[in-house]
Design a protein around this motif. Structure first.
Motif, PDB file in Angstrom:
ATOM      1  N   LEU A 186      64.165  35.140  23.549  1.00 52.67           N
ATOM      2  CA  LEU A 186      63.818  35.384  24.946  1.00 52.67           C
ATOM      3  C   LEU A 186      65.031  35.206  25.846  1.00 52.67           C
ATOM      4  O   LEU A 186      65.300  36.001  26.750  1.00 52.67           O
ATOM      5  N   VAL A 187      65.796  34.137  25.580  1.00 54.64           N
ATOM      6  CA  VAL A 187      67.003  33.912  26.374  1.00 54.64           C
ATOM      7  C   VAL A 187      67.964  35.083  26.200  1.00 54.64           C
ATOM      8  O   VAL A 187      68.562  35.577  27.176  1.00 54.64           O
ATOM      9  N   ASP A 188      68.107  35.532  24.985  1.00 52.19           N
ATOM     10  CA  ASP A 188      68.953  36.710  24.709  1.00 52.19           C
ATOM     11  C   ASP A 188      68.492  37.911  25.514  1.00 52.19           C
ATOM     12  O   ASP A 188      69.291  38.636  26.104  1.00 52.19           O
ATOM     13  N   ALA A 189      67.165  38.093  25.529  1.00 48.24           N
ATOM     14  CA  ALA A 189      66.608  39.267  26.203  1.00 48.24           C
ATOM     15  C   ALA A 189      66.989  39.285  27.668  1.00 48.24           C
ATOM     16  O   ALA A 189      67.315  40.333  28.226  1.00 48.24           O
ATOM     17  N   VAL A 190      66.983  38.095  28.295  1.00 49.71           N
ATOM     18  CA  VAL A 190      67.327  38.045  29.703  1.00 49.71           C
ATOM     19  C   VAL A 190      68.794  38.413  29.900  1.00 49.71           C
ATOM     20  O   VAL A 190      69.153  39.124  30.846  1.00 49.71           O
ATOM     21  N   GLU A 191      69.640  37.942  28.966  1.00 46.30           N
ATOM     22  CA  GLU A 191      71.055  38.309  29.060  1.00 46.30           C
ATOM     23  C   GLU A 191      71.213  39.819  28.973  1.00 46.30           C
ATOM     24  O   GLU A 191      71.962  40.425  29.741  1.00 46.30           O
ATOM     25  N   MET A 192      70.483  40.416  28.037  1.00 43.15           N
ATOM     26  CA  MET A 192      70.520  41.876  27.882  1.00 43.15           C
ATOM     27  C   MET A 192      70.074  42.559  29.172  1.00 43.15           C
ATOM     28  O   MET A 192      70.647  43.527  29.627  1.00 43.15           O
ATOM     29  N   LEU A 193      69.005  41.975  29.745  1.00 41.89           N
ATOM     30  CA  LEU A 193      68.447  42.565  30.952  1.00 41.89           C
ATOM     31  C   LEU A 193      69.490  42.588  32.054  1.00 41.89           C
ATOM     32  O   LEU A 193      69.637  43.565  32.792  1.00 41.89           O
ATOM     33  N   GLU A 194      70.248  41.467  32.132  1.00 41.45           N
ATOM     34  CA  GLU A 194      71.267  41.405  33.159  1.00 41.45           C
ATOM     35  C   GLU A 194      72.361  42.438  32.905  1.00 41.45           C
ATOM     36  O   GLU A 194      72.976  42.951  33.837  1.00 41.45           O
ATOM     37  N   LYS A 195      72.586  42.705  31.640  1.00 41.43           N
ATOM     38  CA  LYS A 195      73.572  43.749  31.310  1.00 41.43           C
ATOM     39  C   LYS A 195      72.936  45.135  31.368  1.00 41.43           C
ATOM     40  O   LYS A 195      73.525  46.128  30.963  1.00 41.43           O
ATOM     41  N   LYS A 196      71.701  45.175  31.812  1.00 44.87           N
ATOM     42  CA  LYS A 196      70.938  46.419  31.878  1.00 44.87           C
ATOM     43  C   LYS A 196      70.880  47.114  30.536  1.00 44.87           C
ATOM     44  O   LYS A 196      71.005  48.335  30.422  1.00 44.87           O
ATOM     45  N   SER A 197      70.732  46.351  29.499  1.00 48.38           N
ATOM     46  CA  SER A 197      70.681  46.956  28.166  1.00 48.38           C
ATOM     47  C   SER A 197      69.229  47.163  27.759  1.00 48.38           C
ATOM     48  O   SER A 197      68.374  46.317  28.015  1.00 48.38           O
ATOM     49  N   PRO A 198      68.938  48.281  27.151  1.00 50.16           N
ATOM     50  CA  PRO A 198      67.560  48.528  26.709  1.00 50.16           C
ATOM     51  C   PRO A 198      67.139  47.584  25.602  1.00 50.16           C
ATOM     52  O   PRO A 198      65.955  47.472  25.301  1.00 50.16           O
ATOM     53  N   LYS A 199      68.099  46.872  25.027  1.00 51.90           N
ATOM     54  CA  LYS A 199      67.735  45.939  23.955  1.00 51.90           C
ATOM     55  C   LYS A 199      66.792  44.851  24.441  1.00 51.90           C
ATOM     56  O   LYS A 199      66.107  44.217  23.647  1.00 51.90           O
ATOM     57  N   ALA A 200      66.859  44.623  25.768  1.00 50.96           N
ATOM     58  CA  ALA A 200      65.990  43.588  26.321  1.00 50.96           C
ATOM     59  C   ALA A 200      64.540  43.821  25.914  1.00 50.96           C
ATOM     60  O   ALA A 200      63.843  42.913  25.456  1.00 50.96           O
ATOM     61  N   ASP A 201      64.110  45.033  26.073  1.00 47.71           N
ATOM     62  CA  ASP A 201      62.722  45.324  25.743  1.00 47.71           C
ATOM     63  C   ASP A 201      62.465  45.187  24.253  1.00 47.71           C
ATOM     64  O   ASP A 201      61.431  44.657  23.842  1.00 47.71           O
ATOM     65  N   ASP A 202      63.447  45.626  23.457  1.00 52.00           N
ATOM     66  CA  ASP A 202      63.289  45.477  22.004  1.00 52.00           C
ATOM     67  C   ASP A 202      63.031  44.019  21.662  1.00 52.00           C
ATOM     68  O   ASP A 202      62.153  43.687  20.860  1.00 52.00           O
ATOM     69  N   ASN A 203      63.879  43.147  22.260  1.00 57.23           N
ATOM     70  CA  ASN A 203      63.740  41.717  21.992  1.00 57.23           C
ATOM     71  C   ASN A 203      62.351  41.228  22.347  1.00 57.23           C
ATOM     72  O   ASN A 203      61.725  40.481  21.590  1.00 57.23           O
ATOM     73  N   ILE A 204      61.896  41.631  23.535  1.00 53.96           N
ATOM     74  CA  ILE A 204      60.570  41.177  23.964  1.00 53.96           C
ATOM     75  C   ILE A 204      59.515  41.638  22.971  1.00 53.96           C
ATOM     76  O   ILE A 204      58.641  40.869  22.560  1.00 53.96           O
ATOM     77  N   GLN A 205      59.614  42.882  22.566  1.00 54.67           N
ATOM     78  CA  GLN A 205      58.611  43.394  21.621  1.00 54.67           C
ATOM     79  C   GLN A 205      58.637  42.606  20.329  1.00 54.67           C
ATOM     80  O   GLN A 205      57.603  42.357  19.718  1.00 54.67           O
ATOM     81  N   LEU A 206      59.834  42.170  19.952  1.00 53.34           N
ATOM     82  CA  LEU A 206      60.015  41.437  18.702  1.00 53.34           C
ATOM     83  C   LEU A 206      59.206  40.134  18.694  1.00 53.34           C
ATOM     84  O   LEU A 206      58.651  39.731  17.679  1.00 53.34           O
ATOM     85  N   ILE A 207      59.194  39.461  19.853  1.00 55.59           N
ATOM     86  CA  ILE A 207      58.538  38.146  19.893  1.00 55.59           C
ATOM     87  C   ILE A 207      57.215  38.200  20.647  1.00 55.59           C
ATOM     88  O   ILE A 207      56.652  37.178  21.018  1.00 55.59           O
ATOM     89  N   ARG A 208      56.768  39.396  20.883  1.00 56.78           N
ATOM     90  CA  ARG A 208      55.544  39.584  21.664  1.00 56.78           C
ATOM     91  C   ARG A 208      54.437  38.583  21.266  1.00 56.78           C
ATOM     92  O   ARG A 208      53.809  37.955  22.122  1.00 56.78           O
ATOM     93  N   ALA A 209      54.248  38.410  19.989  1.00 60.47           N
ATOM     94  CA  ALA A 209      53.150  37.566  19.525  1.00 60.47           C
ATOM     95  C   ALA A 209      53.335  36.099  19.931  1.00 60.47           C
ATOM     96  O   ALA A 209      52.364  35.379  20.165  1.00 60.47           O
TER      97      ALA A 209
END
Lengths: 825, 678
Positions: free
Chosen positions: A340-363
């Motif tokens: 999740l922390v990674d995802a926020v970093e990605m988000l700040e870099k405007k990287s689409p990976k952010a969403d991938d990360n979120i989907q990964l830990i969705r559960a």
């Protein structure tokens, strides 16, 4: 920004981190190695004093004669002067509410509460003063002192210190010792571990037990904060960790250092820190270790969840990396929170990976958010707090349902923590310490440091009561102001007025302690609780005002207490004058004096001209006397008190009669051999005389005491019946008149079971109705006489009724009478 | 009776439970210390330290109301001593004192005992003192002066109201009457205020405080004072959670508090109670719901089915037997409040019912199902049978007493005085009673009754009676008579004591106009029905207690109004609350009149509380507090009032008091017990 893991060290399979809290604490010329440094629990204040066991030049600059209290950031808070007249200082310690304790060699203890320079003393008792105190160990609410004769004195609480000696320990040099606080022992009282010779003994109030270890001597003993483990340092440089009941041995570590460490302390509950001059070994579970090196001399200050390290330059906090922090930041961690922390970093870099990360830990997203919130609490760096909270916030926004209470609470806590960690305040609380300390006590600590504004702000922010802050402020104001009294009072009253629940008494007390009695009295006027005003008023010497306030409170205990105090300090006559105008006070004095102090009562009655009460008191004393002469004397003086006034003539008469009666009774006892008369009333004396057949004496008593005819008739009747003197009773029936009518004679005699004599009285009861007389005959079993009575009254109905009762010859008689009636008709 | 239906609003069992827990926790705390002494224990947590308990005699019965002796034993109490005669032994290392903290004398005794044990015993003792209901400065001071303060660990047991029944709360202060009226010592007013404050903290402020009598006024003032102090205390007490310091809001359960000062109505106390429970109290004395009766009276009646609840004392000698008198008994609740005249028939009916039940059991042809129901009923049946035997024997014994000539002539005097006939006509009867040597208390009760009802006895008559009493019962009773005069029970009539006296005290009337009461409140009812009573007067067979009438003035306005104004139309009955409609009558009763409305600080909070509670329409109740003591007859009368109220408006009474009282006890506090040369 440095990586979160930069300060991490691996010890075995765990991580420990060293957080730098503050820098450049003390001036470099302060030789810290010559000082003893003691820190209060929960990142509290630090007490610093010159170690007297080391030699130093007394005129050396920078050497201090005081006990100095610093914040963790090195700000001087208070200086407490050392009073050398009471012996060498042996130990200084803190309790968990930041009370400073100073123990001297003769067992004198001073407690300084609230970081104020005022103290309350108490002593450790006779044994401590004669054998001297060697050293002390402090825990959250109390401490234990080791005496010169190897005995221990325990003080379980400072509220009402009551030193208790523990069971005697074996003789021999005590190499090292430690205490297990009462909350961690099964007996719920403190236990002492002491290393003597090659073994360790456990001492409590009742017994001393040898644990039978052979590997000693142990240079250091330390008990873990949760009381479960004990760390021992052996002479050959090894550290043992065993369970506190000595049943299990957990780990062993070989320091391979020749000199024993200066200090050994627990760091949390799972690591032990060894400190040499400028080096610290941190020994984790399973004996793994790491080393920290410093530039200057180090001091260890253990806390519940870690250890503070102090040098001239820095104040560091050593602790095990909290689980949630490890979960987020550990290199290569793939936990949901870390992702999740990674995802926020990605988000700040405007990287689409952010969403991938979120989907990964969705559960596991909700869990990830929780971990991030908790991990934020463990961070000292505001940057990383933000980073984690941002992650939590982002994760939260993705979730459909999430209870944000924890998140909100954490942001509030962090605001408070960051505020108090600021170097000017210098309370580097960790989150765990904050929870244990509680916000209320944190506010108290701020007040102790005179950080009133911050305390108020935090209280308002956390919705805590603010009255104590104001009161504290006012107390300090009284102490520190040098302006004239009226200004002080008005400035305090202005500020405090309108605030709910302000205790003016506390402020007034401070004023009094400061020697400003006038301020104290004026402030007391504003105190709403009478009960609180009183003790201080008494101290100030406003005696009658104190009494009035006590009376106003209605609290009888308080009134009585004031009265007892006044009685002690006033001349008796003044005391009486004071209470005389106050009926309730006077009633309370009387009520207690009746039970406890009759002489006081006598004086009171005498001084206030209460003749009857005085006379009654003497009468009461005469009852206590066991011999007649004693009673008579008291009775006479009792009567004498009243003789001068006419209105009490009746009572004087009664008292004189009492004397007379006693004299009579004395004489009777002599004459009538063995019979007991003293103590009986006039009537009972009469009764007894009649019963004994002494009619003459009875007549004399009767005349002497002017007993009325009626009363005498009754007592004679009852006594004669009791005596079963039927002859005399028959005689009496021949008399013409009776003072009490004849019916009682009949009743009493019949009640005693003599119908024959009783019947003699029936014809005399002329004032009764016929029917009643018939009834009386029947009660005596004389149906015939009853029938005759009925015949006389010509009552046919009654006669027929009687016929039913009659038997044999009597029946015939009755029949005949009915016949006679018939004829008459 | 209806009043026994569960009083849920004020949860009395909870109060009992709380007191119980409080005491046991304190005992447990001492156990922790005691552990150290038990050297051979292996698992220390299993062993509870043994200790000796030294208890103030007057507290023993009270403690027995909520803790059984066996429970105390479970908590390590080895032996129990009374705090007197220096009889404490040193067999245990732990010694616990349990005493009332208000009396300096008790503190003194405790200190002496501690010193004694310390000097005589070889072992080192651990002393614990538990003060009830609070630790006092005076006790501390006494202990300190005696050098015993440092020796003992000190605890408090906040023992205030103890429920005697579900609708009766008592402070069980035996000496309240004596202290308040003879010694003028207001300790019990303060204790009452504390106890009532505690109720207010739990249930909210009493929205209205009504009262009659000077002490009632003092109590009401104290309550208000304490309320303002409570605000400060709550805020500055470190142990207090912040919530309580928001200030109290008016209660939604309790509607009003009615305080009756005992000295407003002495005649009721002095009169002989004629209810079953009242007569048991008069003849055998009930304390802490128990009475002691000669075994010979009970004949062969078997022991009660339930073992006596929580006796802390060891059983007394064989001649006396303790009988538990409370709702655990099967029959007692239905008997206790009835007029004694109706007891015989009730017992007969019960006997017959039980007999027919028994015949049912012995019937031959029964199905298994029938048998099963019988067996399940059997324990109840046996309990009822046992209870019936006890009460029949008790009633017979009381009957024996009430049939005596002396009792009837005493009652005749009493009823005549109460009904308002000329008291001088009764003087001869009283003189005869003295001459016949009836117990002193009986005579004093009648004389005091006369004095109270006619605001004093003519001094010449009074002097004559005094002389007769001194001759008949001994000169030591000069003190008794002086005490009675101080108490205000037996006083010479003074010309300026009339009710129209312009120099009456500012607080209110100094004397009650009883004739006006008979008219204005109908305190004498001629045609009283003792069976299925409708008027509280049934408890005295004609006399309706002023105290109870006062309560009715607040709660049953139209009833009292109609009673007084029978011939007129009952249309103009007074409405309103408080004393409204009866101010006139009240002004003719001695003592101050209290009427206070209590509002919360925070109107919003009280409103919120109201709406919160309002949804579940709970039963409303009125708390009646008798300052100085209450008689069983009054409780019976108030229960009647309560049941009538419940029927009509769904509200009830809860009765609170400083302790149980009757005429014998009231007069007895004045009686000098010592004799010359003893």
């Amino acid at each position: 920004m440095s990586k979160a893991t930069a300060d991490w060290r691996r010890v075995g399979d765990r991580f420990y981190r060293k957080t730098n809290l503050y820098t450049s604490l003390f001036p470099p010329d302060l030789e810290l190695e010559n000082y003893v440094v003691v820190g209060a629990p929960y990142s509290g204040a630090i007490a610093l004093y010159r170690d007297e066991s080391q030699i130093f030049r007394s005129n050396q600059p920078g050497v201090k004669a005081n006990i100095d209290i610093y914040s963790c950031a090195g700000t001087l808070i208070r200086q407490i002067p050392r009073d050398r007249s009471q012996g060498t200082l042996i130990a200084v310690g803190w309790s968990e509410d930041e009370t400073l304790l100073v123990v001297t060699e003769h067992g004198q203890v001073k407690t300084y509460t609230d970081l104020s320079p005022d103290f309350t003393p108490f002593t450790l008792g006779h044994e401590a003063s004669s054998h001297g105190v060697k050293s002390c160990r402090f825990y959250s609410t109390g401490f234990v002192a080791l005496l010169g004769n190897n005995r221990f004195v325990s003080v379980p609480s400072y509220h009402e210190p009551r030193p208790q000696t523990l069971a005697p320990a074996p003789p021999g040099e005590v190499i090292s010792w430690a205490v297990i606080p009462p909350e961690h022992t099964s007996s719920r009282s403190v236990e002492v571990l002491l290393a003597v010779d090659r073994t360790v003994h456990v001492v409590d109030a009742a017994e001393c037990e040898d644990r039978g270890l052979q590997a000693g001597p142990f240079r250091h003993i330390a008990v873990s904060p949760n009381g479960k483990f004990v760390a021992l340092y052996t002479d050959d440089g090894k550290v043992w960790v065993i369970s506190s009941d000595f049943q299990e041995r957990f780990s062993e570590y070989d320091s391979r250092v020749k000199t024993p460490p200066k200090d050994l302390q627990w760091c949390g509950n799972n690591a032990v820190a060894l400190a040499w001059e400028d080096e610290i070994h941190l020994v984790g579970p399973s004996g793994a270790a790491t080393k920290f090196e410093y530039d200057g001399f180090v001091h260890l200050m253990p806390d519940a969840d870690g250890i503070r390290v102090l040098t001239n330059e820095v104040c560091d906090f050593l602790q095990k990396v909290p689980d949630e922090t490890e979960e987020v930041f550990r290199l290569g961690s793939s936990s949901p929170a870390s992702v999740l922390v990674d995802a926020v970093e990605m988000l700040e870099k405007k990287s689409p990976k952010a969403d991938d990360n979120i989907q990964l830990i969705r559960a596991n997203l909700d869990e990830a958010v929780d971990v991030c919130v908790r991990a934020a609490g463990q961070e000292y760096s505001v940057h990383r707090q933000k980073q984690l909270l941002k992650a939590a916030s982002f994760g939260k926004s993705v979730l459909d349902l999430y209870n944000s209470d924890d998140y909100v609470d954490m942001t509030e806590v962090l605001r408070v923590l960051n505020a108090v960690r600021f170097y000017e305040v210098g309370i580097p609380l960790s989150y765990d310490q904050y929870i244990r300390l509680t916000p209320e006590r944190l506010v108290q600590r701020l007040v102790n440091r005179h950080e009133y504004l911050l305390a108020l702000k935090i209280s308002e922010f956390l919705r805590l009561p603010v009255d104590r802050i104001y009161v504290s402020w006012a107390r300090e104001k009284v102490r520190s102001s040098s302006t004239d009294e009226d200004t002080i009072v008005s400035s305090i009253v202005d500020k405090l007025h309108g605030q709910r629940g302000i205790s003016f008494e506390a402020v007034a007390r401070a004023a009094y302690d400061d020697g400003r009695e006038k301020v104290a009295i004026q402030l007391l006027e504003h105190e709403p609780r009478a009960g609180k005003q009183v003790p201080l008023l008494l101290k100030v010497g406003e005696d009658s005002l104190a009494l009035d306030k006590a009376l106003e409170s209605g609290d009888t205990d308080l009134i009585f207490w004031v009265l007892l105090n006044l009685k002690k300090k006033m001349p008796l006559s003044t005391f009486f004058r004071t209470i005389n105008s106050r009926p309730v006070a006077s009633a309370i004095v009387e009520a207690s004096a009746i039970d406890q102090d009759r002489d006081l009562l006598k004086d009171l009655y005498y001084q206030t001209d209460r003749l009857v009460d005085g006379s009654n008191l003497l009468l009461s004393e005469s009852l206590d006397s066991s011999d007649v002469n004693g009673s008579v004397d008291k009775l006479k003086s009792s009567a004498k008190l009243l003789r001068d006034s006419k209105e009490h003539a009746a009572q004087v008469g009664a008292l004189e009669d009492a004397v007379k009666l006693l004299r009579f009774q004395e004489a009777f006892e002599k004459d009538l051999g063995g019979e007991k008369f003293v103590g009986l009333s006039v009537m009972r004396t009469l009764g007894k005389l009649v019963e004994g057949g002494s009619m003459k004496r009875a007549e004399r008593v009767r005349g002497e005491f002017k007993v009325s005819e009626k009363s005498f008739a009754w007592v004679r009747l009852r006594s004669l019946v009791k005596r079963r003197d039927w002859r005399e009773l028959e005689e009496l029936s021949k008399q013409r008149k009776s003072a009490i009518s004849w019916e009682p004679y009949f009743n009493e005699i019949l009640g005693a079971g003599n119908p024959k004599v009783a019947a003699l009285y029936i014809p005399k009861c002329t004032h009764l109705a016929v029917n009643e007389r018939i009834e009386m005959w029947v009660k005596c079993g004389l149906v015939k006489a009853a029938a005759e009575e009925a015949l006389k009254a010509k009552d046919r109905g009654k006669l027929e009724e009687l016929r039913g009762m009659a038997t044999g010859g009597v029946g015939v008689e009755v029949e005949r009478m009915i016949g006679m009636l018939g004829k008459g008709r | 009776m209806a009043a026994h239906s569960a009083v849920k609003a004020i949860n009395t069992p909870e109060i009992t439970e709380k007191a119980r827990r409080g005491l046991l926790q304190l005992l447990e705390a001492v156990s922790a210390l005691g552990l150290l002494a038990s050297e051979y224990s292996i698992d220390r947590k299993q062993v509870r330290g043994k200790k000796n308990l030294v208890i103030e005699r007057s507290l023993a019965g009270t403690i027995g109301l909520f803790v059984k002796f066996s429970t105390l034993q479970e908590y390590g109490v080895d032996k129990i001593f009374f705090l007197e005669n220096h009889n404490v032994d040193s067999s245990q290392r732990n010694i616990i004192f349990l005493c009332r903290g208000e009396s300096a004398k008790t503190a003194q005794t405790v200190a002496e005992q501690i010193k004694l044990v310390r000097s005589e015993s070889q072992t080192e003792h651990e002393f614990t003192i538990i003060w009830a209901p609070r630790r006092t400065r005076v006790a501390d001071m006494v202990l300190e002066e005696q050098g015993a303060l440092g020796e003992a660990t000190i605890h408090e047991l906040p023992l205030h109201f103890i429920p005697l029944e579900q609708d009766v709360l008592s402070l069980e202060l035996d000496t309240a009457f004596n202290n308040l009226y003879l010694r003028k010592d207001p300790t019990c007013i303060f204790a009452s205020a504390q106890a009532l404050m505690l109720l207010q903290k739990q249930y909210g402020l009493f929205p209205r405080i009504l009262g009659k009598g000077d002490n009632a006024k003092r109590l009401a003032d104290l309550l208000q004072k304490m309320r303002s102090e409570e605000d400060v205390n709550a805020a500055s007490d470190t142990n207090n959670s912040y919530l309580t310091s928001f200030g109290l809001t008016p209660s939604s359960v309790i509607e009003d508090l009615i305080i009756i000062d005992r000295d407003v109505d002495f005649p009721t106390v002095l009169s002989t109670q004629l209810t079953y429970e009242g007569l048991i109290d008069e003849n055998y004395s009930i304390s802490n719901n128990q009475t002691e009766v000669d075994t010979s009276v009970l004949g062969g009646a078997p022991a009660q089915s339930q073992p006596p609840n929580g006796t802390t004392q060891a059983p007394t000698g064989a001649t006396k037997r303790k009988i538990q008198l409370d709702t655990t008994d099967k029959l007692y609740p239905s008997l206790r409040d009835a007029n004694f005249a109706t007891i015989g028939p009730t017992l007969n009916r019960t006997a017959r019912r039980l007999q027919s039940d028994q015949q049912d059991i012995h019937k031959q042809d029964q199905s298994i199902a029938d048998l099963k129901t019988f067996v399940s009923k059997l324990p109840t049946y046996q309990a009822e049978q046992a209870s019936l035997k006890i009460h029949t024997s008790l009633a017979e014994d009381i009957m024996r007493i009430t049939r005596t000539e002396l009792f009837t002539s005493m009652l005749e005097v009493q009823q005549n005085l109460l009904a308002g006939s000329d008291p001088t006509a009764m003087h001869e009867n009283i003189e005869e009673l003295i001459a016949r040597d009836v117990p002193l208390k009986t005579v004093l009760r009648l004389l005091c009754l006369e004095s109270c009802l006619s605001n004093g006895i003519r001094s010449r008559d009074l002097e004559n009676f005094k002389r007769l009493i001194l001759q008949a019962y001994g000169f030591q009773h000069i003190l008794t008579l002086a005490n009675l005069e101080k108490t205000g029970l037996l006083v010479p009539r003074e010309s300026h004591r009339g009710y129209l006296n312009p120099i009456g005290t500012a607080a209110g009337q100094s004397a009650t106009d009883w004739n006006a009461m008979r008219k204005g409140l109908q305190i004498w009812v001629d045609d009283v029905t003792e069976e299925d009573p409708t008027d509280p007067a049934y408890v005295f067979s004609g006399y309706a207690s002023l105290s109870v009438r006062l309560v009715q003035c607040v709660l049953q306005k139209s009833y009292v109004y109609n009673l007084v104004n029978q011939p007129k139309q009952p249309s103009s009955a007074p409405t309103g609350t408080g004393w409204k409609g009866f101010e006139d009558v009240l002004s003719r009763i001695r003592g101050a009149t209290v009427d206070v409305v209590q509002k919360g600080h925070d109107a919003d909070a009280s409103h919120a509380r109201k709406t919160l509670r309002g949804s579940k329409e709970g039963p409303k109740l009125s708390l009646v507090f008798f300052l100085g003591g209450i008689t069983f007859a009054e409780i019976a009368a108030l229960r009647l009032v309560s049941s009538q109220l419940e029927e009509k408006e769904g509200r009830r009474l809860v009765i609170a008091t400083t302790g149980m009282l009757n005429g014998g006890r009231a007069v007895g506090t004045a009686v000098e017990e010592r004799e010359f040369g003893a």
